[in-house]
Scaffold this motif. Structure first.
Motif, mmCIF file in Angstrom:
data_model
loop_
_atom_site.group_PDB
_atom_site.id
_atom_site.type_symbol
_atom_site.label_atom_id
_atom_site.label_comp_id
_atom_site.label_asym_id
_atom_site.label_seq_id
_atom_site.Cartn_x
_atom_site.Cartn_y
_atom_site.Cartn_z
ATOM 1 N N HIS A 1 57.145 71.284 43.305
ATOM 2 C CA HIS A 1 57.486 71.284 44.716
ATOM 3 C C HIS A 1 57.175 69.942 45.357
ATOM 4 O O HIS A 1 57.967 69.379 46.103
ATOM 5 C CB HIS A 1 56.632 72.351 45.414
ATOM 6 N N TRP A 2 55.988 69.419 45.035
ATOM 7 C CA TRP A 2 55.587 68.144 45.620
ATOM 8 C C TRP A 2 56.461 67.010 45.133
ATOM 9 O O TRP A 2 56.952 66.187 45.914
ATOM 10 C CB TRP A 2 54.123 67.868 45.277
ATOM 11 N N MET A 3 56.701 66.964 43.809
ATOM 12 C CA MET A 3 57.431 65.824 43.285
ATOM 13 C C MET A 3 58.900 65.861 43.681
ATOM 14 O O MET A 3 59.526 64.811 43.777
ATOM 15 C CB MET A 3 57.295 65.776 41.766
ATOM 16 N N GLU B 1 62.368 62.160 48.540
ATOM 17 C CA GLU B 1 62.958 61.948 49.853
ATOM 18 C C GLU B 1 62.021 61.257 50.816
ATOM 19 O O GLU B 1 62.474 60.609 51.742
ATOM 20 C CB GLU B 1 63.384 63.285 50.446
ATOM 21 N N GLY B 2 60.740 61.427 50.636
ATOM 22 C CA GLY B 2 59.828 60.806 51.578
ATOM 23 C C GLY B 2 58.408 61.077 51.166
ATOM 24 O O GLY B 2 58.137 61.580 50.088
ATOM 25 N N VAL B 3 57.495 60.742 52.056
ATOM 26 C CA VAL B 3 56.088 60.919 51.723
ATOM 27 C C VAL B 3 55.353 61.391 52.975
ATOM 28 O O VAL B 3 55.794 61.149 54.096
ATOM 29 C CB VAL B 3 55.503 59.600 51.172
ATOM 30 N N CYS B 4 54.255 62.108 52.781
ATOM 31 C CA CYS B 4 53.520 62.672 53.901
ATOM 32 C C CYS B 4 52.392 61.744 54.270
ATOM 33 O O CYS B 4 51.587 61.373 53.419
ATOM 34 C CB CYS B 4 52.970 64.039 53.506
ATOM 35 N N LEU B 5 52.315 61.384 55.529
ATOM 36 C CA LEU B 5 51.264 60.457 55.928
ATOM 37 C C LEU B 5 49.922 61.147 56.087
ATOM 38 O O LEU B 5 48.884 60.500 56.017
ATOM 39 C CB LEU B 5 51.637 59.799 57.261
ATOM 40 N N ALA B 6 49.934 62.453 56.294
ATOM 41 C CA ALA B 6 48.669 63.162 56.494
ATOM 42 C C ALA B 6 47.950 63.401 55.187
ATOM 43 O O ALA B 6 46.888 63.983 55.182
ATOM 44 C CB ALA B 6 48.941 64.493 57.192
ATOM 45 N N GLY B 7 48.506 62.990 54.090
ATOM 46 C CA GLY B 7 47.876 63.235 52.790
ATOM 47 C C GLY B 7 49.007 63.244 51.783
ATOM 48 O O GLY B 7 49.881 64.088 51.869
ATOM 49 N N PHE B 8 48.995 62.289 50.872
ATOM 50 C CA PHE B 8 50.198 62.115 50.046
ATOM 51 C C PHE B 8 50.470 63.318 49.150
ATOM 52 O O PHE B 8 51.553 63.479 48.632
ATOM 53 C CB PHE B 8 50.075 60.867 49.175
ATOM 54 N N TRP B 9 49.498 64.219 49.044
ATOM 55 C CA TRP B 9 49.694 65.349 48.144
ATOM 56 C C TRP B 9 50.431 66.504 48.789
ATOM 57 O O TRP B 9 50.672 67.504 48.144
ATOM 58 C CB TRP B 9 48.334 65.834 47.617
ATOM 59 N N PHE B 10 50.799 66.374 50.038
ATOM 60 C CA PHE B 10 51.522 67.462 50.686
ATOM 61 C C PHE B 10 53.012 67.292 50.492
ATOM 62 O O PHE B 10 53.547 66.197 50.601
ATOM 63 C CB PHE B 10 51.237 67.482 52.189
ATOM 64 N N ASN B 11 53.696 68.419 50.251
ATOM 65 C CA ASN B 11 55.145 68.326 50.234
ATOM 66 C C ASN B 11 55.655 68.515 51.659
ATOM 67 O O ASN B 11 54.869 68.672 52.600
ATOM 68 C CB ASN B 11 55.745 69.343 49.270
ATOM 69 N N HIS B 12 56.964 68.477 51.816
ATOM 70 C CA HIS B 12 57.544 68.441 53.150
ATOM 71 C C HIS B 12 57.115 69.632 53.993
ATOM 72 O O HIS B 12 56.690 69.492 55.142
ATOM 73 C CB HIS B 12 59.078 68.425 52.993
#
Lengths: 198, 805
Positions: free
Chosen positions: B140-142, B147-158
């Motif tokens: 899910h994360w990869m 498409e993008g990346v989460c600024l609140a923690g790179f391990w979060f998916n959209h």
């Protein structure tokens, strides 16, 4: 300590160490969810309200417990006057959701570290290993059968006289050689001869 | 026949993959036996096998009573002897039960032995569930990483990135914490340049993931590629593939499955999850003696593990057990049924507690609608079934043709390049269309979803008439412009998926087939459903609609059509019956839909069977030449055993060993000159009366051992298989007794036995070979390979395609 470790290795070889390692990994994976459920930032109540008359659709999220997860507690400020609140709330759907950020973080970090470790090991095998093995290659007598070549190379490896012919390092070496041969054989079967998994 | 595996010397202890003993330096050249270094041979040969030792000299009595380590194990790419394994297990059980009366410790041992099966199932469920949770969360994360990346923690998916923040009703995906790549690099997300940048990053990430996957597979575990189900089917029927269910294969398959799914390729993870679960089962078997030493019991555990694998893939424990019963397993004793269910439940429960999708759901596309359907809708459902059957047959034909091309031509020499090119084409074609850009699971979830007032996706952009809205139950409405756009985009997605999956399945990355087939079916179903809905809305006065679909009623549910389409296509490809229906209704939680699902599944199976007999997994088994004796088909020809047995008319006579008149040298020369895996033992060459059957591997191990351990054995020593040694003059050298390795009860048929019965015997008993007698005298032998070749010949297929032993 070292002799005891070797005895342990002799009696409990890789066969029983690996399931133990897997179970340890499993416990590491399972324990974070057990601890982390209680974190307060991981619960929410999500209310989705559709367009109503001339009000556009809205989504409301609030950090409340499950018993307070209904339209009256979460939808703030209420966009409709008091008489319409009930009709509006009937259209809204509220759901209580939980997640565990610690689990997610731990799992992603475990995954990335395993991938990184595998890549490093592959780089080591491709680049560094041939350089280390090179001096030994010339000391082996040339032989027809490749199996005997490996056998003799292992047999000819210098063993410390007396105490242990099977120190931990030697066992690891031997296991690694055997594993490499296995992978080579598998690669030949799958990629070259197309005997399997085509 | 690959005989080399036992020749490779192994001086250290065997790994868990190589349960068989790799005989140190054992080779066909017996003269070498004297000049190998004694210490290494000692260790490698015997002391490492399960920790038991045979150090020092053994007496003749020890030699006679203790079975040699290595006797009774199998070589790689060989078939096990089911009868022998089962009888060994019964002997072991009898011994434990009889000893349990002696002491408390023995009683505890017997209780723990009985309990060990359940403990093993529990462990398998836990491990399979955890690995499935890891795979789901990472995939899910990869997928979102492209498409993008989460600024609140790179391990979060959209979805998790936007969990806390306020999102609008129309744009539920936009939140300030999630930045697409163009927003991150350029600072804004609009405009042509941003689009091109997003496109470029998407393709780059996809290529990176798939290249990484194929390099890891090629470098560490080549057995981790493909789906795994054909090979597991073959293993469960009695074949041995060493390393296929080992720990490296497990690790690499888990890691590369996530990479392959995330790279946007048209593949799924259900088949590989079955392989992962079976690897877990195999690895955990090594903790318990009962399962480690017995290949037949181990296969029972693997059947249960396969059920656990499907259970975590779909969130369907019952469906998993039925899938294991119907598709994967060969022998499925009733005891395994209850244990498989237990393993599947534990796995599903573990996955639920890890909670990969939030809300304690197990599968991304779990739907819960309960709209009724009308009997007249069976017509479009059957149409969907026909479509599913046609697509299934088309897919199998083209995929097998492409795989055969990969196997035989130069295409197969460039696996990494092939993966690169296919990923590039998939990514480049997938990005412009939003329905192919999203992951296939999300697409199916959206297609299964029934549009309500709370949905704002393009597919649900109907023309709403607010005055006639009664609560949550929306009537059939006219389609808005969003729906029309979605329709043609979905049609393009359908065409793309139909063709690209043919080239994707079978590549050298882990690839499953369930999700792409369900996607194809769901798209087709949804298209038909929306068409039916609009037809009913605009022509509600037609005779067929007027009875049940008046204006303002909610009669047609396009989500249901998508589900039925998905079931039809999956059934057309895999030819599953009961397990398919059960999985689908466990996915939806609706017992109302069993009839449409069954109608579609049956229709698609009949249509597909009319075009081609085999499902995709059986077709791959045949393509690879695995020795799999199909259990479901009837053998309907009138040949006799003597038409199939060897030796044929012009061949040299059967190679036999006499019971007490051959020397060690004679036997060694027989072993050297022929490559048979076993030899019948007869009373004498003149009488040809059968005594028993002895396996090649056991002979080699015993003779090797005799050279080293027994005094006085020379080339002219007599080998005897009888109970008492034959009378010989006292000056002759000491004799070698090999009765312990002789199978005294080989199966025999007469030469006039019809082949129908012989094939049935092979299937039901799991034999490897069967001896043919005539008037009580030994005439020939039929092996499993001969049977398979005979069946292939009668079906006008190439008998030389049966590769393995």
């Amino acid at each position: 300590l070292f002799p005891q470790v070797s005895t342990m290795f002799a009696q409990c070889p890789w066969t029983c160490a690996s399931p133990v390692l897997l179970i340890a990994l499993l416990c590491c994976i399972l324990s974070p969810p057990a601890q982390a459920i209680k974190s307060s930032e991981d619960i929410r109540c999500k209310c989705v309200c559709p367009p109503y008359r001339n009000i556009t659709g809205q989504i409301y999220k609030k950090n409340v417990s499950q018993k307070d997860c209904n339209c009256l507690h979460v939808v703030e400020p209420m966009p409709v006057p008091g008489s319409d609140v009930e009709a509006y709330c009937l259209l809204c759907e509220c759901k209580y959701e939980e997640r565990s950020t610690t689990t997610i973080k731990v799992i992603i970090i475990i995954y990335l570290s395993v991938v990184g470790a595998l890549l490093l090991y592959m780089a080591f095998l491709v680049l560094v290993d041939p350089l280390i093995r090179k001096p030994d290659a010339y000391t082996q007598p040339l032989h027809n059968e490749e199996e005997n070549e490996d056998a003799r190379s292992l047999a000819a490896a210098p063993t410390p006289s007396g105490a242990r012919a099977n120190t931990v390092l030697e066992r690891v070496e031997g296991a690694q050689q055997r594993w490499k041969r296995q992978v080579q054989e598998q690669r030949k079967t799958v990629f070259d001869r197309h005997k399997m998994l085509s | 026949m690959d005989q080399k595996s036992y020749r490779r010397g192994s001086f250290q202890s065997s790994t868990s993959d190589e349960d068989m003993l790799e005989i140190a330096g054992a080779s066909l050249d017996f003269s070498m036996a004297d000049d190998d270094p004694p210490l290494d041979r000692e260790m490698g040969g015997f002391s490492s096998y399960n920790g038991g030792g045979m150090n020092g000299t053994s007496t003749i009595m020890d030699f006679l009573e203790e079975p040699l380590p290595g006797v009774g194990t199998y070589e790689d790419f060989n078939t096990i002897d089911w009868v022998r394994e089962k009888s060994r297990d019964r002997d072991r059980h009898r011994e434990i039960t009889s000893r349990s009366k002696e002491s408390t410790w023995a009683l505890i041992h017997s209780v723990s032995d009985a309990f060990s099966g359940w403990l093993l199932m529990l462990l398998i469920g836990l491990l399979a569930g955890s690995l499935a949770g890891l795979i789901d969360i990472s995939a899910h994360w990869m997928t979102d990483l492209k498409e993008g990346v989460c600024l609140a923690g790179f391990w979060f998916n959209h979805e998790h990135c936007c969990w806390k923040s306020n999102t609008t009703f129309m744009d539920r995906d936009k939140c300030p914490e999630w930045m697409s790549w163009s927003e991150l690099i350029l600072g804004h997300g609009e405009g042509a340049f941003a689009y091109i940048l997003n496109y470029f990053m998407y393709v780059t990430w996809a290529l990176l993931f798939s290249l990484l996957a194929v390099l890891l597979v090629k470098g560490f575990a080549p057995y981790a590629c493909g789906s795994g189900i054909p090979e597991i089917k073959t293993i469960l029927s009695g074949f041995i593939i060493r390393g296929y269910l080992g720990k490296w294969t497990l690790i690499i398959k888990t890691i590369t499955l996530v990479l392959a799914v995330s790279s946007g390729l048209s593949l799924g993870k259900e088949g590989p999850l079955v392989h992962v679960a079976c690897c877990c089962g195999n690895i955990l078997c090594h903790l318990f003696t009962k399962y480690r030493k017995n290949e037949a019991k181990r296969r029972e555990v693997l059947s249960a593990a396969a059920a656990a694998g499907v259970s975590v893939a779909f969130g369907a424990p019952i469906g998993g057990v039925l899938f294991s019963l119907e598709e994967v397993s060969y022998y499925f004793p009733l005891k395994t049924l209850w244990r498989s269910f237990f393993a599947a439940l534990v796995a599903a429960f573990t996955l639920r507690s890890i909670n990969p999708f939030g809300n304690s759901r197990l599968v991304l596309f779990y739907v819960e609608f309960h709209m009724p359907w009308h009997l007249l809708e069976l017509v479009p459902f059957i149409l969907l079934g026909i479509f599913g059957g046609l697509w299934g047959a088309f897919f199998i034909r083209s995929n097998i043709a492409w795989c055969r091309r990969r196997k035989t031509t130069r295409l197969g020499k460039y696996p990494v390049l092939e993966v690169f090119v296919v990923t590039a084409i998939t990514a480049v074609l997938a990005f412009p269309n939003e329905y192919t850009r999203m992951s296939t699971s999300e697409l199916i979830s959206e297609l299964f979803n029934d549009c309500g007032i709370l949905d704002s996706s393009k597919l649900c952009e109907y023309v709403n008439d607010f005055n006639s809205t009664k609560g949550d139950d929306l009537p059939d409405r006219a389609a808005g412009p969003g729906v029309y756009t979605a329709m043609w985009q979905l049609a393009l997605a359908l065409i793309m998926k139909v063709f690209i999956t043919i080239f994707t399945f079978g590549m050298k990355v882990p690839s499953g087939l369930f999700i792409p087939s369900m996607a194809v079916g769901a798209i087709a179903g949804r298209l038909l459903g929306v068409a039916m809905e609009q037809l009913a809305y605009y022509h509600h006065d037609w005779a067929i609609f007027s009875g049940w679909c008046s204006q303002g009623a909610d009669c047609i549910t396009p989500g249901l059509y998508a589900m039925v389409g998905a079931a039809a296509c999956l059934g057309g490809v895999t030819r599953m019956t009961v397990s398919l229906v059960v999985i689908m209704f466990e996915l939806t939680g609706g017992l109302e839909y069993i009839v449409p699902l069954m109608a579609a599944a049956m229709t698609s199976k009949w249509v597909a069977d009319a075009i081609g007999r085999e499902g995709i997994y059986d077709a791959h088994i045949r393509l690879n030449g695995y020795p799999f004796l199909e259990a479901k088909e009837e053998f309907s020809h009138k040949t006799l055993a003597m038409d199939v047995m060897r030796p044929r008319r012009n061949d040299p006579p059967l190679t036999v060993i006499t019971q007490d008149s051959m020397t060690v040298e004679d036997v060694e020369s027989i072993i050297n000159e022929t490559t048979y895996s076993g030899y019948p033992v007869v009373v004498s060459r003149e009488s040809q009366r059968l005594v028993g059957f002895v396996l090649r591997r056991d002979l080699i191990i015993s003779i090797e051992n005799a050279w080293k351990k027994q005094d006085g054995i020379v080339s002219t020593s007599i080998i005897y298989f009888t109970d008492h040694s034959p009378p010989l003059p006292p000056s002759s050298p000491s004799m070698l007794k090999l009765r312990s390795i002789l199978d005294l009860s080989p199966f025999t048929v007469t030469d006039q036995t019809p082949m129908e019965i012989v094939v049935d015997i092979f299937r039901k008993l799991g034999l490897r070979q069967c001896l043919v007698t005539h008037n009580g005298k030994l005439l020939g032998i039929i092996t499993k390979k001969d049977v398979l070749k005979h069946i292939a010949q009668l079906a006008n297929q190439d008998p030389d395609s049966i590769l393995f032993n």
